[in-house]
Design an enzyme around this catalytic site. Structure first.
Site, PDB file in Angstrom:
ATOM      1  N   TYR A  58       0.847  -1.187   0.000  1.00 24.34           N
ATOM      2  CA  TYR A  58       0.000   0.000   0.000  1.00 24.34           C
ATOM      3  C   TYR A  58       0.888   1.244   0.000  1.00 24.34           C
ATOM      4  O   TYR A  58       1.425   1.652   1.020  1.00 24.34           O
ATOM      5  CB  TYR A  58      -0.936   0.013   1.203  1.00 24.34           C
ATOM      6  CG  TYR A  58      -1.912  -1.144   1.257  1.00 24.34           C
ATOM      7  CD1 TYR A  58      -2.139  -1.946   0.146  1.00 24.34           C
ATOM      8  CD2 TYR A  58      -2.608  -1.444   2.419  1.00 24.34           C
ATOM      9  CE1 TYR A  58      -3.027  -3.017   0.198  1.00 24.34           C
ATOM     10  CE2 TYR A  58      -3.502  -2.498   2.483  1.00 24.34           C
ATOM     11  CZ  TYR A  58      -3.697  -3.288   1.377  1.00 24.34           C
ATOM     12  OH  TYR A  58      -4.573  -4.348   1.441  1.00 24.34           O
ATOM     13  N   PHE A 203     -12.978  -5.803   0.495  1.00 19.65           N
ATOM     14  CA  PHE A 203     -14.092  -5.192  -0.249  1.00 19.65           C
ATOM     15  C   PHE A 203     -15.432  -5.563   0.404  1.00 19.65           C
ATOM     16  O   PHE A 203     -16.376  -5.986  -0.262  1.00 19.65           O
ATOM     17  CB  PHE A 203     -14.047  -5.642  -1.716  1.00 19.65           C
ATOM     18  CG  PHE A 203     -14.802  -4.726  -2.664  1.00 19.65           C
ATOM     19  CD1 PHE A 203     -14.829  -3.358  -2.467  1.00 19.65           C
ATOM     20  CD2 PHE A 203     -15.471  -5.236  -3.766  1.00 19.65           C
ATOM     21  CE1 PHE A 203     -15.510  -2.522  -3.337  1.00 19.65           C
ATOM     22  CE2 PHE A 203     -16.160  -4.415  -4.640  1.00 19.65           C
ATOM     23  CZ  PHE A 203     -16.180  -3.058  -4.423  1.00 19.65           C
ATOM     24  N   PRO A 204     -15.538  -5.400   1.735  1.00 18.34           N
ATOM     25  CA  PRO A 204     -16.743  -5.859   2.437  1.00 18.34           C
ATOM     26  C   PRO A 204     -17.981  -5.000   2.213  1.00 18.34           C
ATOM     27  O   PRO A 204     -19.100  -5.443   2.480  1.00 18.34           O
ATOM     28  CB  PRO A 204     -16.330  -5.814   3.909  1.00 18.34           C
ATOM     29  CG  PRO A 204     -15.323  -4.707   3.962  1.00 18.34           C
ATOM     30  CD  PRO A 204     -14.563  -4.798   2.661  1.00 18.34           C
ATOM     31  N   LEU A 205     -17.799  -3.768   1.728  1.00 18.77           N
ATOM     32  CA  LEU A 205     -18.932  -2.849   1.634  1.00 18.77           C
ATOM     33  C   LEU A 205     -19.779  -3.043   0.376  1.00 18.77           C
ATOM     34  O   LEU A 205     -20.836  -2.432   0.259  1.00 18.77           O
ATOM     35  CB  LEU A 205     -18.435  -1.396   1.695  1.00 18.77           C
ATOM     36  CG  LEU A 205     -17.988  -0.931   3.087  1.00 18.77           C
ATOM     37  CD1 LEU A 205     -17.284   0.406   3.001  1.00 18.77           C
ATOM     38  CD2 LEU A 205     -19.168  -0.853   4.033  1.00 18.77           C
TER      39      LEU A 205
END
Length: 276
Positions: A58, A203-205
């Site tokens: 990142y 990417f849980p949303l």
């Protein structure tokens, strides 16, 4: 519903924070507003988050340095998970590199950037198809023996790959893409639950396909919640070993996400969302 999960000796609040967004465009370079990014991290911890997910890739490197700048000396009980095994050649470019020299350098670099003597959780970002996984993991096993890594995790792996790695060293967590709309890794989630491993959906949303949209909106309205909160609440109820790491650059959005822990979906609501 249990809102904590024990990873090793640390009791983790299952709603954590993913720091990937605190970087430049395409997860590359320094975050645009560094002071705001530091405040978001500090607010996460102030609001009870004790599980933060980052990675060498990142930035690369900038995100780990930011976390140390914002939070070191770290409060007791805060678990910072990082990852290694990707080359970053530019914005949105991700190249798996499982060469032992790369893995060793990533581990040593993460220790230095996060300003710790031991990484709580180090995850292999991807298994490199061009390198024997035993060779990739050799420096990881060495680092565990040397006390530089406490727990080891994997990312984007199938059940057979997890088993293959479990033959070489203990696995504490698996981080795969999983959300209301993408349940490709259902078997991996079930396997980790059986094994007592943490499952960390990235990417849980994502709130799923269009056909789910009306159902989610109706349930959100009933709970006076956002669709994102309902997506997170469903994941919390899906399995007790799920640790959530939604990311954001906004303190208001962070606090909104954390309120998903207060939402209890009825059995009927959960089933409605579970049917794709």
């Amino acid at each position: 519903m249990n809102l904590t999960f024990k990873l090793g000796d640390i009791e983790i609040n299952r709603l954590g924070y993913g720091a990937m967004q605190l970087t430049g465009q395409g997860v590359f370079g320094e975050v645009e507003d560094r002071e705001n990014a530091k405040k978001v991290l500090q607010a996460a911890v102030a609001n009870g988050v004790n599980f933060i997910d980052t990675a060498e890739a990142y930035g690369p490197k900038f995100n780990e340095l930011l976390i140390a700048d914002a939070l070191h000396p770290y409060p007791s009980g805060l678990l910072i998970a990082t990852k290694g095994g990707f080359d970053r050649t530019g914005p949105n470019k991700w190249v798996p590199n499982g060469h032992p020299d790369k893995i060793k350098a990533d581990i040593e670099g993460s220790l230095e950037r996060l300003n710790v003597e031991q990484l709580d959780l180090w995850q292999l970002h991807r298994i490199d198809p061009n390198v024997d996984v035993k060779k990739t993991l050799a420096p990881v096993i060495e680092a565990v023996k040397a006390g530089k890594i406490k727990h080891v995790g994997l990312s984007e792996v199938g059940v057979n790959e997890i088993k293959q790695v479990q033959d070489l060293l203990p696995v504490a967590s698996v981080q795969n893409m999983y959300n209301l709309g993408d349940r490709k890794w259902e078997d991996v989630l079930d396997y980790t639950a059986e094994q007592g491993l943490a499952f960390i959906p990235w990417f849980p949303l994502a709130s799923g396909p269009a056909k789910l949209e009306d159902k989610i909106k109706a349930i959100a309205a009933a709970h006076q919640a956002t669709t994102a909160q309902i997506a997170l609440a469903w994941l919390l109820q899906r399995s007790d070993n799920i640790l959530l790491i939604p990311g954001t650059k906004s303190i208001a959005h962070l606090e909104e996400n954390l309120k998903a822990a207060d939402i209890n979906l009825s059995a009927a609501e959960f089933e409605t969302l579970s049917r794709q």
